[in-house]
Design a protein around this motif. Structure first.
Motif, PDB file in Angstrom:
ATOM      1  N   ASN A  42      34.809  -8.726  57.029  1.00 21.82           N
ATOM      2  CA  ASN A  42      34.505 -10.079  56.566  1.00 21.82           C
ATOM      3  C   ASN A  42      34.661 -10.194  55.047  1.00 21.82           C
ATOM      4  N   ASN A  43      34.885  -9.054  54.394  1.00 24.47           N
ATOM      5  CA  ASN A  43      35.083  -9.037  52.951  1.00 24.47           C
ATOM      6  C   ASN A  43      36.081  -7.927  52.647  1.00 24.47           C
ATOM      7  N   ARG A  47      36.999 -10.532  48.362  1.00 21.23           N
ATOM      8  CA  ARG A  47      37.418 -11.816  48.921  1.00 21.23           C
ATOM      9  C   ARG A  47      36.745 -11.989  50.272  1.00 21.23           C
ATOM     10  N   ASN A  48      36.171 -13.169  50.503  1.00 22.86           N
ATOM     11  CA  ASN A  48      35.636 -13.475  51.827  1.00 22.86           C
ATOM     12  C   ASN A  48      36.803 -13.698  52.771  1.00 22.86           C
ATOM     13  N   HIS A  50      38.259 -15.126  56.190  1.00 19.64           N
ATOM     14  CA  HIS A  50      38.016 -16.058  57.284  1.00 19.64           C
ATOM     15  C   HIS A  50      38.725 -15.599  58.548  1.00 19.64           C
ATOM     16  N   SER A  51      39.915 -15.022  58.364  1.00 17.07           N
ATOM     17  CA  SER A  51      40.656 -14.493  59.515  1.00 17.07           C
ATOM     18  C   SER A  51      41.755 -13.562  59.009  1.00 17.07           C
ATOM     19  N   LYS A  89      45.897 -13.970  65.522  1.00 13.03           N
ATOM     20  CA  LYS A  89      44.855 -14.369  64.572  1.00 13.03           C
ATOM     21  C   LYS A  89      43.499 -13.848  65.046  1.00 13.03           C
ATOM     22  N   LYS A  91      39.308 -12.923  63.913  1.00 13.95           N
ATOM     23  CA  LYS A  91      38.191 -13.291  63.029  1.00 13.95           C
ATOM     24  C   LYS A  91      37.386 -12.050  62.645  1.00 13.95           C
ATOM     25  N   GLU A 130      45.873 -12.002  55.304  1.00 12.84           N
ATOM     26  CA  GLU A 130      44.456 -12.308  55.223  1.00 12.84           C
ATOM     27  C   GLU A 130      44.288 -13.751  54.773  1.00 12.84           C
ATOM     28  N   SER A 132      41.590 -16.494  53.342  1.00  8.74           N
ATOM     29  CA  SER A 132      40.290 -16.595  52.670  1.00  8.74           C
ATOM     30  C   SER A 132      40.180 -17.988  52.044  1.00  8.74           C
ATOM     31  N   PRO A 133      39.052 -18.323  51.419  1.00  4.25           N
ATOM     32  CA  PRO A 133      38.938 -19.639  50.770  1.00  4.25           C
ATOM     33  C   PRO A 133      40.018 -19.860  49.698  1.00  4.25           C
TER      34      PRO A 133
END
Length: 155
Positions: A42-43, A47-48, A50-51, A89, A91, A130, A132-133
Motif C-alpha cells: 500500500n506504500n 508513495r501511497n 492505490h493499485s 489491476k 489493489k 503503480e 498513486s494520487p
C-alpha cells in the motif's frame, strides 16, 4: 524422475491451500515444502499505492518462468515446483505471486524457492505500473533485486 513443474499466469486470485495441496501430489509429499506469497504494497518509496497494474507477454512469460523452474530443478533435488503469477489491476493487500517447491530436504526447498522468486523479480517479463494520487508510474527493476539474483550466479 522428471519433476512436475507448473506455471500459471492469470488475472484471477488464487487459493494458497489448494495450490499447496496440488503441489503435494505423489512423491512430492515426502520431505519438505517451502512457499512464498507476494502481496501488493500500500506504500512504495513514500508513495501511497492505490493499485498496481501488471502486464505480460503471453507465451513468452510462461516460457521464461518454466525455464526458471527447470534451472531450480537442475540445481537442487526438486520433486515439484509451481508458480502462479497474477496480471491485471490489483489493489493493495491482494496476492500477486505464489511460489511452491517440494524437495526431500528443507535446505533444498528453501533455496530453490528463494532462487525462483529472485529470478522472477529480475528475469520474468512482467511490466508493472503503480497508480498513486500523483498519477501512474512504470516501475523499474530494483537494484537490490538484481544484487540478490546475482548471488546465484556463483553457486
Amino acid at each position: 524422475m522428471s519433476q512436475p513443474l507448473s506455471v500459471r499466469v492469470q488475472a484471477e486470485d488464487f487459493d494458497i491451500a489448494l495450490l499447496q495441496e496440488q503441489l503435494l501430489q505423489g512423491e512430492a509429499a515426502e520431505g519438505a515444502v517451502a512457499t512464498f506469497t507476494g502481496y501488493v504494497r500500500n506504500n512504495n518509496e513514500n508513495r501511497n499505492v492505490h493499485s498496481l497494474e501488471l502486464e505480460h507477454y503471453p507465451g513468452m512469460t510462461e516460457r521464461s518462468i518454466q525455464q526458471i523452474l527447470a534451472q531450480s530443478a537442475q540445481r537442487w533435488p526438486v520433486m515439484a515446483a509451481a508458480v502462479v503469477h497474477r496480471v491485471g489491476k490489483l489493489k493493495p493487500g491482494e496476492q500477486i505471486v505464489w511460489v511452491g517447491v517440494s524437495s526431500s530436504h528443507r535446505e533444498a526447498a528453501f533455496a530453490a524457492c528463494e532462487f525462483i522468486m529472485d529470478y522472477l523479480k529480475t528475469r520474468a517479463p512482467f511490466w508493472k505500473k503503480e497508480l498513486s494520487p500523483e498519477g501512474g508510474q512504470w516501475l523499474d527493476a530494483r537494484a537490490s533485486d538484481g544484487e540478490r539474483a546475482r548471488r546465484w550466479e556463483h553457486d
